[in-house]
Every structure is written in structure tokens, then in C-alpha cells.
Design a protein around this motif. Sequence first.
Motif: not given
Length: 130
Positions: A2-6
Motif C-alpha cells: 500500500r502507498k502511504a497516504r499523505r
Amino acid sequence: MRKARRRRRLSMTSLIDVIFLLLLFFMLSSTFTRFAEVDLDAAGSGAQVAADTRPLFLQLSPDRLSLNGADTALEDLPATLAERIAGAEAETATPLIIALRGEVTAQRLTDVLVALRGITGLRATVLGAG
């Protein structure tokens, strides 16, 4: 993976707008009352007091009001004083000494001064509590 959410930054513009609207609402919905004004003349020039004029003595306490030793109601004070000074000369003022007894509130003193305001030929002096 998963992409880290900013995390987005919180915008202060909307918060300032809400505070401004609340401030505007409370300012416009408030009522501003104007309190009665009582003129207090400083010592100095005023009506002359004749040397032979006997002063009137008003004792003011939180629950009692007496003029020259006789109990008087606040509502009757202007009429009683007008009777006492009716025989005085027009160019001289009758002195009235107001003595504060006990814990007299500022509102009580103001009520008495407002009652005295309409009486001509009277020169009031307020003594401190003691």
C-alpha cells in the motif's frame, strides 16, 4: 504494498471564517444598554449658601433613609425636601449633607442622587462612609 497516504494540511482559512462569523453574530445580537447618567458637580462655583441657612442632614444606610432623624421613604424624599426648602430664598441654595452608613451600595446612592436631581434650590454634599 500500500502507498502511504499523505496527510493533508488543515486549512486555516475556513477556521478564521467561522470565527469571524461567530464574532459578527454575537456583536449584532448583543444589546447594549445605556445606563442613566448622574451629573456630579465638583466643588467650586455653584449656588451661594447663606451663612444663616441650616443644612439638612440625610443619613443613608442599606435599608434605611432618614432626613434630620426622621425615617423617610425614597419615594417621599423629593416631596419632603421640597417642603423643607420652600421657604428658602431663591438666590441661595439649601445645603444637604448625605452621610453614608454601613455598606451602602453604589446603586443605592445613585437612586438617592437621581431622586434629588429634580429639586431646585438644593446643594448636596456626599460624605464618605465611616
